[in-house]
Design a protein around this motif. Structure first.
Motif, mmCIF file in Angstrom:
data_model
loop_
_atom_site.group_PDB
_atom_site.id
_atom_site.type_symbol
_atom_site.label_atom_id
_atom_site.label_comp_id
_atom_site.label_asym_id
_atom_site.label_seq_id
_atom_site.Cartn_x
_atom_site.Cartn_y
_atom_site.Cartn_z
ATOM 1 N N UNK A 71 -6.744 3.767 -21.434
ATOM 2 C CA UNK A 71 -6.254 3.485 -20.084
ATOM 3 C C UNK A 71 -4.767 3.194 -20.215
ATOM 4 N N UNK A 72 -3.975 3.686 -19.267
ATOM 5 C CA UNK A 72 -2.526 3.561 -19.390
ATOM 6 C C UNK A 72 -1.950 2.602 -18.368
ATOM 7 N N UNK A 73 -0.809 2.024 -18.737
ATOM 8 C CA UNK A 73 -0.070 1.141 -17.837
ATOM 9 C C UNK A 73 0.921 1.961 -17.019
ATOM 10 N N UNK A 74 1.062 1.630 -15.757
ATOM 11 C CA UNK A 74 2.157 2.139 -14.934
ATOM 12 C C UNK A 74 2.456 1.084 -13.882
ATOM 13 N N UNK A 75 3.538 1.263 -13.178
ATOM 14 C CA UNK A 75 3.924 0.344 -12.112
ATOM 15 C C UNK A 75 4.174 1.162 -10.855
ATOM 16 N N UNK A 76 4.702 0.534 -9.809
ATOM 17 C CA UNK A 76 4.992 1.337 -8.641
ATOM 18 C C UNK A 76 5.212 0.563 -7.369
ATOM 19 N N UNK A 77 5.600 1.328 -6.347
ATOM 20 C CA UNK A 77 5.773 0.810 -4.997
ATOM 21 C C UNK A 77 4.537 1.145 -4.174
ATOM 22 N N UNK A 78 3.953 0.140 -3.553
ATOM 23 C CA UNK A 78 2.783 0.347 -2.707
ATOM 24 C C UNK A 78 3.139 -0.048 -1.281
ATOM 25 N N UNK A 79 2.989 0.919 -0.350
ATOM 26 C CA UNK A 79 3.384 0.729 1.051
ATOM 27 C C UNK A 79 4.839 0.259 1.145
ATOM 28 N N UNK A 80 5.675 0.821 0.266
ATOM 29 C CA UNK A 80 7.102 0.558 0.305
ATOM 30 C C UNK A 80 7.554 -0.717 -0.368
#
Length: 488
Positions: A71-80
């Motif tokens: 399983x890999x790690x990532x990040x991000x913007x959710x609903x801006x």
């Protein structure tokens, strides 16, 4: 290409959690052939061990040993909004098979599950399975779905449901969120390693560019600009275009609260959780552009390797400005084809936009209108065009049809050849929500026949299939408001 980076800051070896008494719910022979899985005369795997592998219960089948699931790690913007570290909370990558990555969605907890249970339910798995294969048949870049394995293991969502594992295939599951993850940690070594592996496996032509990382960004932008134009052309709403749900290969990925437009509304919101309408149909191009801006920010340290910081920012900004140009060109080309035009005229875009506004005002069924438009004869009398009856403002639509027919005559359009070409771009069958819901309700009673039937129909979306005419119809008014949310 299996995810090649290693280390706990990137991924973690994660064994699937077995489910009790697994059983087949659905299987895609087309995806199985893509993965090189031998099938019997009934187009099911010859090696019965695939049931256990695709449910997460073992790691060996058909001569394949998936020795290092991750399983890999990532990040991000959710609903801006920046959400920080995310990751594969319910997806486990088994490994490579015939040049595809094989991933199980719903196979149990991972390090990145946070408060989740790592499971998927039958309802959401059927929706993803059918839409993945439907989008592929429509010619739209997408992850593929290989199978659904069910189990009576109880899983709580809004109500108590049963577990399912959906097996997915893609050349790579790398997302914009993977780049954002390492950029947010200022881990430039990992960021470069990620970009280098992506270039080597999927964008080798970038190596010939003066700045390979800038070229990589341009190509990712181009693919996603064209992708969202294709969505608009078939009336597809993704529903949750967070940056961590955007593929760097330009694939449609992470099917959740999606929906195909029925009665056309330009501002249709398919995700009940999207109360602000951020991901409404008409905003999808803008939001995809915004996500590419997130990627640009993450890639600044890479582009800087070939120039200074200001120049890197200027080059990325200039590259980002190409997105709406590529999108508009692709959108215009696709809608010209939907209307049967073979040459370009300056007034085409105004004609297209007026039609869409009229369809919005009258809530005309998107898919069936364009399909039926191909039946129109060039010498038709305006007052005998049955499509007029779909519109409230009769005078306005009659004026539109008059201009449309005149436009066809100017280019010497032929009725038969035009209908053939229009039927190749205007599908008769899409995965309407009410069709998916009917299949789900039967499947919850252990009747999987409707899932198989829909898979068969949607694999040939441009064919007439007269025996399945009812599947091309808009939903009746009493079931037109099926709601889907992020849990779907």
């Amino acid at each position: 290409m299996a995810f090649t980076l290693s280390g706990d800051d990137v991924c973690q070896t994660t064994l699937p959690t077995p489910v009790p008494d697994p059983y087949w719910v659905a299987f895609s022979p087309s995806s199985a052939k893509l993965a090189g899985i031998p099938l019997d005369e009934n187009e099911w795997p010859t090696d019965k061990a695939w049931l256990e592998v695709l449910s997460g219960n073992q790691l060996n089948a058909g001569g394949h040993h998936f020795s290092n699931p991750i399983a890999t790690a990532y990040s991000g913007h959710q609903f801006g909004v920046w959400a920080g570290q995310l990751g594969d909370g319910r997806a486990i990558l088994l490994g490579d098979i015939a040049g595809q990555e094989l991933q199980l969605k719903g196979a149990g907890k991972t390090r990145f599950s946070r408060m989740g249970d790592g499971r998927a339910v039958l309802r959401s798995s059927i929706r993803e399975f059918l839409c993945s294969e439907a989008m592929h048949a429509l010619g739209i870049p997408t992850t593929r779905a290989l199978s659904i394995i069910g189990s009576d293991l109880p899983v709580r969502r809004e109500t108590m449901e049963t577990a399912a594992v959906c097996a997915r295939l893609a050349p790579s599951f790398i997302r914009v969120g993977h780049f954002e993850h390492f950029a947010s940690l200022q881990n430039h070594a990992r960021l470069k390693e990620l970009a280098d592996s992506l270039i080597q496996a999927h964008y080798p032509e970038c190596l010939q560019a003066e700045n390979p990382y800038l070229d990589l960004f341009k190509k990712i932008c181009e693919r996603n600009a064209k992708l969202v134009a294709q969505w608009q052309a078939v009336g597809f709403c993704h529903g949750v275009l967070n940056s961590d749900n955007i593929s760097v290969l330009g694939l449609t990925i992470d099917y959740g609260p999606f929906g195909f437009l029925d009665h056309f509304q330009i501002d249709h919101i398919c995700n009940h959780s999207d109360q602000g309408g951020r991901y409404a149909y008409h905003r999808q191009p803008q939001i995809m552009h915004w996500n590419m801006a997130c990627l640009a920010s993450a890639m600044i340290p890479l582009v800087e390797l070939g120039c200074d910081e200001k120049e890197a920012q200027d080059q990325l900004r200039k590259a980002l400005e190409e997105f709406p140009i590529i999108y508009a060109h692709t959108w215009q080309s696709l809608f010209r084809k939907k209307l049967g035009f073979t040459v370009e005229e300056d007034g085409d875009i105004t004609l297209i936009e007026r039609l869409l506004q009229a369809m919005h005002d009258s809530k005309v069924d998107f898919t069936s209108f364009f399909r039926r438009l191909g039946e129109l004869k060039i010498d038709a009398l305006i007052n005998q065009i049955s499509l007029r009856n779909d519109f409230v403002d009769r005078d306005a639509i009659e004026q539109w049809f008059s201009e449309y027919l005149a436009r066809l005559k100017r280019e010497g359009s032929n009725d038969l050849s035009r209908q053939i070409s229009m039927n190749q771009v205007n599908p008769k069958y899409v995965l309407r929500n009410h069709l998916a819901q009917e299949a789900i309700e039967l499947a919850q009673k252990k009747d999987f026949s409707e899932v198989a039937k829909l898979l068969n129909i949607l694999s040939r979306p441009f064919d007439e299939q007269l025996e399945h005419e009812a599947y091309a119809l808009a939903p009746p008014p009493n079931i037109d408001s099926i709601e889907v949310s992020c849990s779907s």
